[in-house]
Design a protein around this motif. Structure first.
Motif, mmCIF file in Angstrom:
data_model
loop_
_atom_site.group_PDB
_atom_site.id
_atom_site.type_symbol
_atom_site.label_atom_id
_atom_site.label_comp_id
_atom_site.label_asym_id
_atom_site.label_seq_id
_atom_site.Cartn_x
_atom_site.Cartn_y
_atom_site.Cartn_z
ATOM 1 N N ASP A 300 0.821 -1.212 0.000
ATOM 2 C CA ASP A 300 0.000 0.000 0.000
ATOM 3 C C ASP A 300 0.855 1.262 0.000
ATOM 4 O O ASP A 300 0.410 2.313 -0.480
ATOM 5 C CB ASP A 300 -0.937 0.003 1.212
ATOM 6 C CG ASP A 300 -2.012 -1.068 1.131
ATOM 7 O OD1 ASP A 300 -2.283 -1.539 0.009
ATOM 8 O OD2 ASP A 300 -2.580 -1.427 2.175
ATOM 9 N N CYS A 301 2.069 1.164 0.531
ATOM 10 C CA CYS A 301 2.950 2.333 0.602
ATOM 11 C C CYS A 301 3.883 2.441 -0.595
ATOM 12 O O CYS A 301 4.693 3.365 -0.669
ATOM 13 C CB CYS A 301 3.777 2.289 1.888
ATOM 14 S SG CYS A 301 2.806 2.504 3.394
ATOM 15 N N ALA A 302 3.804 1.492 -1.521
ATOM 16 C CA ALA A 302 4.681 1.500 -2.697
ATOM 17 C C ALA A 302 3.964 2.089 -3.899
ATOM 18 O O ALA A 302 2.740 2.284 -3.893
ATOM 19 C CB ALA A 302 5.148 0.076 -2.998
ATOM 20 N N ASP A 303 4.741 2.362 -4.944
ATOM 21 C CA ASP A 303 4.174 2.884 -6.189
ATOM 22 C C ASP A 303 4.034 1.802 -7.251
ATOM 23 O O ASP A 303 3.012 1.734 -7.932
ATOM 24 C CB ASP A 303 5.057 4.019 -6.729
ATOM 25 C CG ASP A 303 5.079 5.225 -5.806
ATOM 26 O OD1 ASP A 303 4.017 5.841 -5.623
ATOM 27 O OD2 ASP A 303 6.155 5.531 -5.251
ATOM 28 N N VAL A 304 5.052 0.959 -7.387
ATOM 29 C CA VAL A 304 5.052 -0.074 -8.427
ATOM 30 C C VAL A 304 5.774 -1.314 -7.897
ATOM 31 O O VAL A 304 6.817 -1.200 -7.243
ATOM 32 C CB VAL A 304 5.755 0.425 -9.714
ATOM 33 C CG1 VAL A 304 5.987 -0.725 -10.700
ATOM 34 C CG2 VAL A 304 4.929 1.519 -10.392
ATOM 35 N N MET A 305 5.216 -2.477 -8.182
ATOM 36 C CA MET A 305 5.889 -3.754 -7.899
ATOM 37 C C MET A 305 6.782 -4.101 -9.086
ATOM 38 O O MET A 305 6.373 -3.951 -10.242
ATOM 39 C CB MET A 305 4.850 -4.858 -7.698
ATOM 40 C CG MET A 305 5.344 -6.263 -7.992
ATOM 41 S SD MET A 305 6.408 -6.934 -6.733
ATOM 42 C CE MET A 305 5.188 -7.543 -5.583
ATOM 43 N N VAL A 306 7.999 -4.582 -8.813
ATOM 44 C CA VAL A 306 8.889 -5.011 -9.886
ATOM 45 C C VAL A 306 9.451 -6.385 -9.547
ATOM 46 O O VAL A 306 9.951 -6.618 -8.449
ATOM 47 C CB VAL A 306 10.014 -3.979 -10.148
ATOM 48 C CG1 VAL A 306 10.811 -3.697 -8.888
ATOM 49 C CG2 VAL A 306 10.918 -4.429 -11.272
ATOM 50 N N LEU A 307 9.322 -7.321 -10.490
ATOM 51 C CA LEU A 307 9.742 -8.709 -10.281
ATOM 52 C C LEU A 307 10.407 -9.217 -11.567
ATOM 53 O O LEU A 307 9.740 -9.755 -12.451
ATOM 54 C CB LEU A 307 8.529 -9.581 -9.931
ATOM 55 C CG LEU A 307 8.842 -10.985 -9.438
ATOM 56 C CD1 LEU A 307 9.408 -10.933 -8.019
ATOM 57 C CD2 LEU A 307 7.584 -11.854 -9.450
#
Length: 406
Positions: A300-307
């Motif tokens: 919730d506190c992040a902007d984008v997930m990167v994997l």
């Protein structure tokens, strides 16, 4: 109906999707007996996982005498079936680079599992992973145990399918679950055409708690750098070293961004060394393992997930990020493109540092409004395809159709 769920290690921090599946089945009135070869209570950080410990029976950990007794008992009690199971175990071992000790251990586990199944009056066994749990379930069936099925995720299941005797496991199974179309296609490669009809798609799912997102939870502070988040085991296949290299490119180009990495594993030391050598201490945080509530809060506190993974099935963390309305950057491999699209994220070739860095820079330039739109698109996709209650209902129908068959 009474099912037995068989997993190599349970509960486990990376097996929360199995816990969700079991609990969703129980909500539907299915009684589930949990059995694992082993577990490691010290690694558990989530209270929900710790609650599973007393519910789970173990086949290996602390069970040496029980295994030996079960092996001797079943050999004497049903010599014909035992010999057939022993022959199959030896054939499997020969294919697996002559790992005879391992497969004789699987046979002992199968003997003990057979006894547990009979004591509990189990209708059907379901194993997660096409590796040793499926081998044990197969041998249990050959010994005279209940029908079984197993879920295949990848990538380990597809690294050496011949060595895993995947065709034999599918042949003896009542049905096999693939978690994506890609997974289903790979199973087609390693079983006979008449067995294709056994392969069913049931996706991994997220629960209602993960899907409950308020408007306030979507908003993130604008008084900090753009925040990427990565969640997963710290290992070669997850591509975190490539991600650090991409972050170095961003920093060198003056992009104001930070990366939070949640998870632990054997690759942590190498990641720490790279962070220190490249001066990324102010840009990258290794946060270690976190509970489910802490993961939700971090998303919730992040902007984008990167994997940027090199090998996957379809990562549950992508589903979780989309459930929290976050756009996703990932790699163009396996089942990932079945969920990540241009509407809800970005796909890059695996192993391409410059391509990954370019897309990450593009993501930092996307307006908040467009990120929210992408997050909403991801939320709708995961709600439609990966609701655990819907997927558990599909599984229940399969169990009812096949359990107790000849």
């Amino acid at each position: 109906m009474k099912l037995l769920y068989l997993v190599n290690q349970y509960p486990k921090i990376s097996h929360t999707f199995i816990r969700r599946e079991i609990q969703a089945l129980e909500k539907l009135g299915v009684e589930v007996i949990r059995v694992a070869s082993t577990n490691n209570p010290d690694e558990l950080v989530d209270a929900a996982d710790r609650d599973e410990l007393p519910k789970t029976r173990l086949l290996v950990k602390g069970q040496a005498k029980a295994l030996l007794k079960a092996l001797v008992t079943e050999a004497l009690k049903r010599p014909g079936k035992f010999i057939r199971a022993l022959k199959l175990a030896l054939v499997m071992a020969g294919r697996a680079n002559y790992r005879y000790i391992h497969h004789l251990a699987y046979l002992a586990e199968a003997c003990l599992l057979l006894q547990i199944s009979q004591q509990e009056k189990v209708s059907h066994i379901h194993a997660h992973f096409g590796t040793n749990p499926a081998a044990i379930a197969t041998l249990t069936r050959v010994l005279g145990g209940p029908t079984y099925s197993f879920t295949v995720h990848g990538p380990e299941d597809f690294d050496h399918p011949a060595e895993l005797s995947m065709s034999d496991k599918i042949a003896h199974a009542a049905f096999v679950v693939a978690i994506t179309h890609y997974c289903k296609s790979q199973l087609f490669r390693w079983c006979s055409y008449p067995d294709w009809k056994k392969i069913e798609i049931v996706r991994c799912g997220v629960d209602a708690q993960m899907l409950q997102v308020s408007v306030d939870e979507v908003s993130v502070p604008n008084d900090r750098p753009f925040r990427f988040i990565n969640i997963g085991r710290l290992s070669e296949q997850k591509g975190q070293m490539l991600l650090l290299q991409a972050m170095k490119v961003l920093c060198d180009q003056g992009v104001q961004a930070e990366l939070h990495i949640i998870g632990d594993g054997p690759f942590r030391g190498q990641l720490e060394d790279y962070i220190n050598q490249q001066g990324l201490q102010n840009n990258v945080l290794l946060l270690g393992s976190k509970s489910g509530d802490q993961v939700r809060e971090a998303l919730d506190c992040a902007d984008v997930m990167v994997l940027p993974s090199f090998a996957e099935g379809l990562p549950v963390v992508i589903m979780e990020a989309m459930a929290r309305k976050k756009p996703v950057i990932s790699t163009l491999i396996a089942g990932i493109p079945e969920l990540v699209t241009q509407d809800n994220g970005w796909l890059v070739p695996a192993g391409d540092v410059q391509g990954l860095a370019k897309v990450m820079i593009q993501a930092t330039a996307v307006s908040v409004e467009n990120r929210v739109r992408m997050g909403q698109a991801g939320y709708h996709a995961v709600s439609e395809q990966h609701d655990i209650d819907i997927e558990a209902s599909k599984l229940k129908c399969l169990f009812e159709r096949y359990a107790g068959g000849a």
